[in-house]
Design an enzyme around this catalytic site. Sequence first.
Site, PDB file in Angstrom:
ATOM      1  N   GLU A   1      28.737   6.300 -32.515  1.00  0.00           N
ATOM      2  CA  GLU A   1      28.218   7.331 -33.257  1.00  0.00           C
ATOM      3  C   GLU A   1      26.981   8.029 -33.088  1.00  0.00           C
ATOM      4  OE1 GLU A   1      30.408   9.060 -34.770  1.00  0.00           O
ATOM      5  OE2 GLU A   1      32.226   7.497 -34.833  1.00  0.00           O
TER       6      GLU A   1
ATOM      7  N   ASP B   1      30.027  14.563 -32.336  1.00  0.00           N
ATOM      8  CA  ASP B   1      28.601  14.129 -32.143  1.00  0.00           C
ATOM      9  C   ASP B   1      28.258  13.693 -30.642  1.00  0.00           C
ATOM     10  OD1 ASP B   1      30.626  12.048 -32.725  1.00  0.00           O
ATOM     11  OD2 ASP B   1      29.018  10.543 -32.553  1.00  0.00           O
TER      12      ASP B   1
ATOM     13  N   SER C   1      27.894  -2.183 -43.313  1.00  0.00           N
ATOM     14  CA  SER C   1      27.854  -3.540 -43.318  1.00  0.00           C
ATOM     15  C   SER C   1      26.416  -3.751 -43.224  1.00  0.00           C
ATOM     16  CB  SER C   1      28.745  -4.352 -42.448  1.00  0.00           C
ATOM     17  OG  SER C   1      28.664  -5.568 -42.593  1.00  0.00           O
TER      18      SER C   1
ATOM     19  N   CYS D   1      35.524   4.181 -30.114  1.00  0.00           N
ATOM     20  CA  CYS D   1      36.323   4.395 -29.267  1.00  0.00           C
ATOM     21  C   CYS D   1      36.433   3.368 -27.818  1.00  0.00           C
ATOM     22  CB  CYS D   1      36.251   5.565 -28.422  1.00  0.00           C
ATOM     23  SG  CYS D   1      36.200   7.132 -29.718  1.00  0.00           S
TER      24      CYS D   1
ATOM     25  N   ILE E   1      36.813  10.039 -35.730  1.00  0.00           N
ATOM     26  CA  ILE E   1      36.161  10.126 -36.774  1.00  0.00           C
ATOM     27  C   ILE E   1      35.415  11.248 -37.260  1.00  0.00           C
ATOM     28  CG2 ILE E   1      34.018   8.883 -37.665  1.00  0.00           C
ATOM     29  CD1 ILE E   1      36.339   6.842 -37.207  1.00  0.00           C
ATOM     30  N   ILE E   2      34.822  12.019 -36.248  1.00  0.00           N
ATOM     31  CA  ILE E   2      34.144  13.254 -36.393  1.00  0.00           C
ATOM     32  C   ILE E   2      34.883  14.454 -35.717  1.00  0.00           C
ATOM     33  CG2 ILE E   2      32.126  14.721 -36.101  1.00  0.00           C
ATOM     34  CD1 ILE E   2      30.272  12.042 -37.032  1.00  0.00           C
TER      35      ILE E   2
END
Length: 628
Positions: free
Chosen positions: A82, A105, A362, A2, A58-59
């Site tokens: 995260e 989270d 990555s 974010c 995302i979560i």
Amino acid sequence: MCGINGILHLNANSSDSSSMDMERLLQGMCNQMIHRGPDDDGIHVDARGGLGFRRLSIIDTEGAHQPLKNEDGTIFLVCNGEIYNYLALRKELEQKGHQLSTQGDAETVLHLYEEYGFDCVNHLRGMFAFIIWDTRTQTLFGARDHFGIKPFYYTYDHERLVCSSELKSIISTKPGKWDIDVQGLYHYLSFQYVPEPRTMIDGVKKLPPGHRLIARGQDVHVERYWKPQFQSVQQDKQALAKKIRATFDESVELHLQSDVPVGCFLSSGVDSTAITAKVSQLKKTHSFSVGFEGNNNELPFSRETAQILKTEHHEWLITEQDYFDALPSCIHYQDDPVADPSAVALNLVSKMASEYVTVVLSGEGADELFGGYRIYQEPDALRYLSWMPDKLKQGMQSLLGNSRSFYGKNYLMRATTPLEQRFIGNAKIFTDDIQNVLGPQLLADLRFLQDAFEWSQQYYQEAAHGDDVTKMQTVDMNLWLPGNILAKGDKMSMAHSLELRVPFLDREMFAVAQSIPTEYKVNRQTTKAILREALSDLVPQHIINRAKLGFPIPIAEWLKGKRGDECLAVIKSSGIDAYINIPFVESLMDKHRRGEGNFARKIWTIYIFAQWYQTYVKQNDQLLVSVG
């Protein structure tokens, strides 16, 4: 992933301290980073403090709206990143009586702060930058993760403190009133990036990795809560390899936590291949690769890997036109200039990946933790002259400096130069010749400027107990990794609303890596030796022992043609004459084209600064309009 913003009025009597003015500023800041969070936004303001947020879900995609608040509405949080151990933290917090209102989270950070105060950062395993506004104590508390994966910019004067994920958002609060930081530019010319805590804008700083910021009243205090320290411990090699593998497996699994599609960047190297291979064992996944036209195209290697791992593979053969078409957007989204040519390639592979997934894994960080750069082999190669007394080395170096070129001169020069005087990290652009490229404004300030070697001494001191490889790793962990690798990773992925996760940069992974003996990491035949051993049954054989190549981008060849003319024209018309000696850059281009040396990286560093200057200084009005 974010974007976060925060404002604290340090002076309660400030004329712009109304909540309406603060909300307007925060909304403007959020508008500059919609690419970081296209899914949602939120603002909280009161008389002294305010927070703004842009969300990439995302979560708990339907919940976890930010800013978050605690049970009684006295503490507020915005958090970018995260927290990978959030489920364990959530269970612990609930057992202590905390009531969490979301399944996300980030809320664990808020309640950890209630429980542990500023030391809440010591409980986090993840990538993060967050801002907490505590109305009970009128304290603004911000922190950046241990490795510097997520960005945190800030600026303050006697009236207010402004914090953000992006430089553009801070600039938007006071358009047209910013100057170049000449020390930041001086460092950039050597490092190819501006190392923390400076930026290229005077008065704006980056919170360094492993640091926290505490503002209360009119006091703004920055302190370090963690630093990477390597301490070699002799241990059984096979047992260590098993430990590395087990920790790697756990880290990858934690990094897969998501309620949206996840994929992997796949190069022809060990690190990204290992991550893709592990993910492929757990689930069907997408993989993404880019290459360049010419003899150094590595797409066939990644394509073969993808076939073996049975991923849903996507690749892009980047043309010269593709590359230069993408460059203006890259400059815009990078905030500070980063003259690493691979940044554009990362931007384009992120663009491709964002069409299929929202999160990618990555391999960044493995080289710094496990000794993966070929330059780390240099101390062993130079050991044949290590017996020489310092005075003899100094005398030989003086003689060599005045001698003609001959076979072996470069080796002798490096062998007689102390490490602290030849290594500032994996990029070294202008050093001994830096005065030649300086324009009148920098020359006038030269006696006040600290050079790159002086700046790096603080990290050599931290690693004074270690051998030369350990010292080089420590320098890279503090300079190259956050200033170049992670900066371009965050900015180029978020330009396309894509979350980039890096499983090697995990606290538990570092806890294992920090104790590895140097002889297990680097030898004359290879780098990352023990990591290769630990991953040998996971990574396909055509990859496991390949040397690290990075992105082989043909900048040197491009500059010899019409692109060189275009780059030189931009440099000459950009208005950077006060900072850069343009005739010297022209002479570098002439020598490069005549084959008298490869000066591509030096020219490129100036070219990127010229592009950045046009975007962030000359065209400041246009800066605050989103680019493609």
